[in-house]
Design a protein around this motif. Structure first.
Motif, PDB file in Angstrom:
ATOM      1  N   PRO A  92       0.825  -1.213   0.000  1.00 10.31           N
ATOM      2  CA  PRO A  92       0.000   0.000   0.000  1.00 10.31           C
ATOM      3  C   PRO A  92       0.856   1.259   0.000  1.00 10.31           C
ATOM      4  N   SER A  93       0.332   2.321  -0.578  1.00 10.87           N
ATOM      5  CA  SER A  93       1.059   3.596  -0.614  1.00 10.87           C
ATOM      6  C   SER A  93       1.246   4.169   0.776  1.00 10.87           C
ATOM      7  N   SER A  94       0.383   3.781   1.719  1.00 12.95           N
ATOM      8  CA  SER A  94       0.553   4.239   3.103  1.00 12.95           C
ATOM      9  C   SER A  94       1.803   3.649   3.735  1.00 12.95           C
ATOM     10  N   VAL A  95       2.277   2.516   3.210  1.00 11.41           N
ATOM     11  CA  VAL A  95       3.492   1.863   3.702  1.00 11.41           C
ATOM     12  C   VAL A  95       4.689   2.259   2.861  1.00 11.41           C
ATOM     13  N   CYS A  96       4.493   2.424   1.566  1.00  8.85           N
ATOM     14  CA  CYS A  96       5.580   2.746   0.637  1.00  8.85           C
ATOM     15  C   CYS A  96       5.188   3.953  -0.215  1.00  8.85           C
ATOM     16  N   PRO A  97       5.223   5.174   0.362  1.00  4.75           N
ATOM     17  CA  PRO A  97       4.812   6.364  -0.390  1.00  4.75           C
ATOM     18  C   PRO A  97       5.747   6.637  -1.565  1.00  4.75           C
ATOM     19  N   GLN A  98       5.191   7.230  -2.588  1.00 10.05           N
ATOM     20  CA  GLN A  98       5.987   7.560  -3.761  1.00 10.05           C
ATOM     21  C   GLN A  98       7.147   8.465  -3.360  1.00 10.05           C
ATOM     22  N   GLY A  99       8.318   8.151  -3.885  1.00  9.79           N
ATOM     23  CA  GLY A  99       9.513   8.918  -3.559  1.00  9.79           C
ATOM     24  C   GLY A  99      10.339   8.342  -2.433  1.00  9.79           C
ATOM     25  N   SER A 100       9.813   7.303  -1.781  1.00 11.83           N
ATOM     26  CA  SER A 100      10.559   6.688  -0.675  1.00 11.83           C
ATOM     27  C   SER A 100      11.139   5.346  -1.067  1.00 11.83           C
ATOM     28  N   GLU A 101      10.810   4.845  -2.257  1.00  9.07           N
ATOM     29  CA  GLU A 101      11.170   3.490  -2.639  1.00  9.07           C
ATOM     30  C   GLU A 101      12.676   3.319  -2.812  1.00  9.07           C
ATOM     31  N   LYS A 102      13.122   2.121  -2.454  1.00  6.43           N
ATOM     32  CA  LYS A 102      14.487   1.655  -2.721  1.00  6.43           C
ATOM     33  C   LYS A 102      15.565   2.503  -2.069  1.00  6.43           C
ATOM     34  N   LYS A 103      15.226   3.190  -0.985  1.00  7.61           N
ATOM     35  CA  LYS A 103      16.219   3.978  -0.251  1.00  7.61           C
ATOM     36  C   LYS A 103      16.092   3.678   1.238  1.00  7.61           C
ATOM     37  N   TRP A 104      17.165   3.154   1.826  1.00 10.28           N
ATOM     38  CA  TRP A 104      17.140   2.897   3.263  1.00 10.28           C
ATOM     39  C   TRP A 104      16.958   4.233   3.986  1.00 10.28           C
ATOM     40  N   MET A 123      13.870   5.586   3.767  1.00  5.54           N
ATOM     41  CA  MET A 123      12.663   6.066   3.084  1.00  5.54           C
ATOM     42  C   MET A 123      12.819   7.479   2.547  1.00  5.54           C
ATOM     43  N   ASN A 124      14.071   7.820   2.155  1.00  2.52           N
ATOM     44  CA  ASN A 124      14.339   9.132   1.559  1.00  2.52           C
ATOM     45  C   ASN A 124      13.867  10.270   2.472  1.00  2.52           C
ATOM     46  N   GLY A 125      13.996  10.039   3.770  1.00  2.00           N
ATOM     47  CA  GLY A 125      13.648  11.077   4.743  1.00  2.00           C
ATOM     48  C   GLY A 125      12.200  11.082   5.180  1.00  2.00           C
ATOM     49  N   LYS A 126      11.353  10.257   4.573  1.00  2.00           N
ATOM     50  CA  LYS A 126       9.937  10.213   4.954  1.00  2.00           C
ATOM     51  C   LYS A 126       9.768   9.366   6.213  1.00  2.00           C
ATOM     52  N   THR A 127       8.903   9.793   7.106  1.00  2.00           N
ATOM     53  CA  THR A 127       8.588   9.024   8.311  1.00  2.00           C
ATOM     54  C   THR A 127       7.299   8.257   8.071  1.00  2.00           C
ATOM     55  N   VAL A 128       7.408   6.941   8.049  1.00  2.00           N
ATOM     56  CA  VAL A 128       6.251   6.079   7.818  1.00  2.00           C
ATOM     57  C   VAL A 128       6.170   5.074   8.963  1.00  2.00           C
ATOM     58  N   THR A 129       5.080   5.098   9.685  1.00  2.00           N
ATOM     59  CA  THR A 129       4.896   4.163  10.797  1.00  2.00           C
ATOM     60  C   THR A 129       3.748   3.211  10.474  1.00  2.00           C
ATOM     61  N   VAL A 130       3.815   2.038  11.071  1.00  2.00           N
ATOM     62  CA  VAL A 130       2.757   1.040  10.908  1.00  2.00           C
ATOM     63  C   VAL A 130       2.362   0.520  12.277  1.00  2.00           C
ATOM     64  N   LYS A 131       1.144  -0.009  12.335  1.00  2.00           N
ATOM     65  CA  LYS A 131       0.634  -0.628  13.556  1.00  2.00           C
ATOM     66  C   LYS A 131       0.594  -2.134  13.377  1.00  2.00           C
ATOM     67  N   ALA A 132       0.682  -2.850  14.483  1.00  2.00           N
ATOM     68  CA  ALA A 132       0.545  -4.303  14.431  1.00  2.00           C
ATOM     69  C   ALA A 132      -0.773  -4.663  13.757  1.00  2.00           C
ATOM     70  N   GLY A 133      -0.702  -5.568  12.792  1.00  2.00           N
ATOM     71  CA  GLY A 133      -1.904  -5.989  12.091  1.00  2.00           C
ATOM     72  C   GLY A 133      -2.227  -5.188  10.859  1.00  2.00           C
ATOM     73  N   GLN A 134      -1.404  -4.185  10.537  1.00  2.00           N
ATOM     74  CA  GLN A 134      -1.659  -3.366   9.351  1.00  2.00           C
ATOM     75  C   GLN A 134      -1.164  -4.085   8.107  1.00  2.00           C
ATOM     76  N   LEU A 135      -1.952  -4.058   7.037  1.00  2.00           N
ATOM     77  CA  LEU A 135      -1.564  -4.692   5.778  1.00  2.00           C
ATOM     78  C   LEU A 135      -0.326  -4.017   5.215  1.00  2.00           C
ATOM     79  N   ILE A 136       0.698  -4.822   4.874  1.00  2.00           N
ATOM     80  CA  ILE A 136       1.915  -4.246   4.296  1.00  2.00           C
ATOM     81  C   ILE A 136       2.236  -4.821   2.926  1.00  2.00           C
ATOM     82  N   GLY A 137       1.481  -5.795   2.450  1.00  2.00           N
ATOM     83  CA  GLY A 137       1.734  -6.347   1.131  1.00  2.00           C
ATOM     84  C   GLY A 137       1.083  -7.704   0.968  1.00  2.00           C
ATOM     85  N   ARG A 138       1.393  -8.355  -0.175  1.00  2.00           N
ATOM     86  CA  ARG A 138       0.863  -9.688  -0.466  1.00  2.00           C
ATOM     87  C   ARG A 138       1.997 -10.590  -0.957  1.00  2.00           C
TER      88      ARG A 138
END
Length: 667
Positions: free
Chosen positions: A300-312, A314-329
């Motif tokens: 989901p874009s909420s986990v991997c926003p545009q511009g943050s991909e492929k950079k340890w 996240m290119n300066g973006k702060t993205v947090t997740v909660k336990a049980g949140q969908l992160i992919g398939r």
């Protein structure tokens, strides 16, 4: 023939030197320097242990492991990587590893052959593995001594290590399994029997993958009488991605955390492939979890926003997740031969990223809220139900089946004044507690009751405070006694106590808290006559009841109570009010200026009874209800909690064949 230790003594007797080397604080036995005249042993051979992993806080970490099945004993495994450096001038061949244990309940020694060649100036991993070819049960011993022997005439390397069972930096010391039962088809289970941690007895991986999993989904093939990861009708000789049961299954965050890396642009391949994979890396409180081989464009874009991909980072973006949140398939990207979820946890930044360690250190991945069948080899679902055991902060053994988060994996919102559930089945109660505590809450009220022979729980969770607390359920009378004594000596008091039936027998649930409150006197399992006598004696001596109710025990009611040395002003306590008479009792107490301090219910002989304590010292407004259906209770709960009231008491009971609820709310 002399042993290797004996040969060292012989060399010393001949005037040869025996040197001890110390590496990284670990005692290691190093080389023997022969005399020049000894033409058969002119090469100086030496070695040292540079590092042992996994380690934390100066202790070697072992992995707690679930029992194989219900009724079996919990296990643990030792999986150490010894980084052995050849500091001499000749090749060394490590040929044996031995582990001996010290401390209470220490298992017998374990040794096995190894075949590790270490060139001059090289460092190679020599593994010490125990618990893969035999079951290690009981508590983890205090320490272990690991010895590495060589084919050459070299004194063995020996190091003594303090041992500790690992805990992940998540609530309850374990992660939630990154999937849920609700996403599985009938008869499907998550499974693990392929690479990495104990992929087969004695076959293991090192460094970053030492405790990793490659997870799939399996079903029982009734015709072939075997487990398979393919859908019915698939061609096993040429399966496509969509033929795998695990393909496209949702993957969820195992705990709260901060996303550190994401990639989702790699196209899924059929069959084997290589290169980078779609993945999400999350910092779960100091441990970095990699969820790898995800499906193209499934993050989901909420986990991997545009511009943050492929950079340890996240290119300066702060993205947090909660336990049980969908992160992919689940997909089939990168170095993968079929769809699966690769799951690993490292104690630092993974290789190839800024700040990464040159020696990536994989850690045990422990789970909660999962049913596990530790070895499916002898499981035939056609012959009977699967005898599951429960993961309680433990890793999963090889060839396992997993039914995860069967009671839900919803994200519980944080920051509420309270979070509550009613009518929880006994099978799901601990799962609910685990999810609530993971979200930052702790039990404030827990009530057990029985309808139609089945046990249910009501639970109210409120934000954790700074006071140490503990909740225990399923207690027998003897176990409750023991806990009251042991926790009491540590300064804990009972905040809440309830009795209920489980499989027709009395059981108790207790919440202990270390809050420095008044002294307590706890009674339980008393007959009506004994309970009345103790009540008269204690109240006559100035003690006052704050908990006072009963639980059915076949032909008797067993009464329990908690008394404190405190003032209740004008009060009235009753513990056997027929449900039909409760409204009259409550109105009488209100007319006398008393308000409800305590409310509980139980069933006995096919009838419902309420217990209550009303006192003039209860402050402020309140709302109380009884005889509510589940829907009515939920509506009242929503109303009063929405008005900033808190649930002070909730209790369930049977009325006919239905559930009924009573509760008290106060600001």
């Amino acid at each position: 023939m002399a042993t290797k230790r004996g040969r060292v003594a012989c060399w010393a007797a001949l005037g040869l030197s025996v040197q001890l080397a110390l590496g990284a604080g670990l005692p290691v036995v190093a080389h023997a320097q022969p005399a020049a005249a000894n033409a058969l042993a002119r090469t100086a051979l030496a070695a040292k242990i540079d590092e042992v992993q996994p380690m934390a806080g100066g202790k070697a970490l072992v992995a707690p492991l679930t029992a194989v099945k219900a009724g079996a004993k919990d296990r643990w495994v030792l999986k150490l990587d010894l980084y052995v450096e050849n500091t001499g001038s000749g090749v060394l061949d490590a040929d044996k590893v031995r582990v001996t244990y010290q401390g209470s309940s220490a298992p017998s020694a374990w040794e096995e052959p190894v075949n590790v060649t270490i060139g001059v100036g090289q460092t190679q991993i020599v593994q010490a593995l125990d618990g893969f070819k035999r079951d290690l049960v009981g508590p983890v011993p205090d320490s272990a001594t690991v010895t590495v022997e060589f084919a050459q005439n070299v004194a063995p390397l020996t190091t003594k290590l303090t041992l500790a069972a690992h805990k992940n930096p998540a609530p309850n010391g374990a992660y939630f399994f990154p999937a849920k039962a609700g996403d599985l088809g009938k008869g499907q289970y998550w499974s693990w029997r392929t690479r990495h941690m104990g992929a087969a007895p004695g076959v293991t991986w090192t460094d970053r993958n030492r405790f990793a999993y490659d997870m799939g989904v399996s079903r029982w093939d009734k015709k072939a009488k075997e487990w398979t990861g393919l859908r019915e009708g698939a061609d096993p000789g040429n399966p496509k991605n969509a033929d795998y049961l695990v393909w496209d299954k949702p993957v969820y965050a195992m705990a709260d955390g901060k996303v550190m890396y994401c990639r989702e642009d790699v196209v899924d391949h059929e069959g084997s492939g290589g290169g980078p994979a779609n993945s999400v890396w999350i910092d779960h409180g100091g441990e970095f979890a990699g969820y790898v081989h995800l499906k193209l464009n499934s993050i989901p874009s909420s986990v991997c926003p545009q511009g943050s991909e492929k950079k340890w980072g996240m290119n300066g973006k702060t993205v947090t997740v909660k336990a049980g949140q969908l992160i992919g398939r689940v997909g089939n990207t990168g170095n993968s031969s079929a769809p699966h979820l690769h799951l690993e946890v490292l104690d630092g930044v993974p290789p190839g990223n800024p700040g990464a360690s040159p020696r990536p250190n994989g850690l045990p991945v422990l789970f909660q809220n999962a049913l596990v069948r530790g070895d499916r080899a002898d499981v035939d679902p056609d012959a009977g139900p699967i005898d599951w055991t429960t993961a309680r902060g433990q890793a999963i053994g090889w060839n396992a089946l997993v039914l995860p988060n069967r009671c839900g994996f919803d994200v519980i919102p944080s920051g509420l004044s309270e979070w509550a559930r009613h009518g929880i089945t006994a099978a799901c109660f601990q799962d609910v507690v685990n999810r609530a505590t993971a979200a930052g809450y702790e039990p404030a009220v827990v009530d057990g009751y029985t309808v139609g022979g089945n046990t249910y729980f009501n639970a109210v969770f409120q934000p954790k405070d700074q006071l140490p607390s503990a909740t225990r359920h399923g207690l027998t009378a003897a176990q409750l006694d023991k806990l009251v004594d042991e926790w009491g000596e540590l300064g804990y008091r009972i905040r809440h106590l309830d009795g209920y039936q489980y499989n027709g027998m009395p059981r108790y649930v207790a919440i202990f808290v270390k809050d420095g409150g008044p002294r307590q006197f706890v009674t339980h399992s008393l007959s009506s006559y004994a309970h009345q006598a103790v009540y008269n004696l204690l109240t006559g001596a100035g003690w006052r009841p704050v908990i006072n109710s009963g639980v059915s025990d076949h032909y008797l009611v067993r009464y329990f109570a908690v008394y404190e040395q405190r003032s209740l002003g004008s009060y009235r306590a009753e513990w056997a009010i027929p449900e039909a008479n409760y409204q009259e009792f409550a109105e009488t107490q209100l007319a006398l200026g008393r308000r409800p301090l305590y409310l509980n219910a139980y069933n006995h002989g096919g009838k419902a009874y309420l217990s209550a304590i009303y006192t003039s010292t209860v402050p402020g407004p309140f709302e109380a209800r009884h005889g509510l259906t589940a829907a009515q209770y939920q509506a009242e709960y929503d109303t009063w909690v929405g008005k900033k009231y808190r649930t002070r008491q909730v209790t369930g009971y049977a009325s006919g064949t239905g559930h009924r609820f009573a509760a008290v709310w106060r600001p």
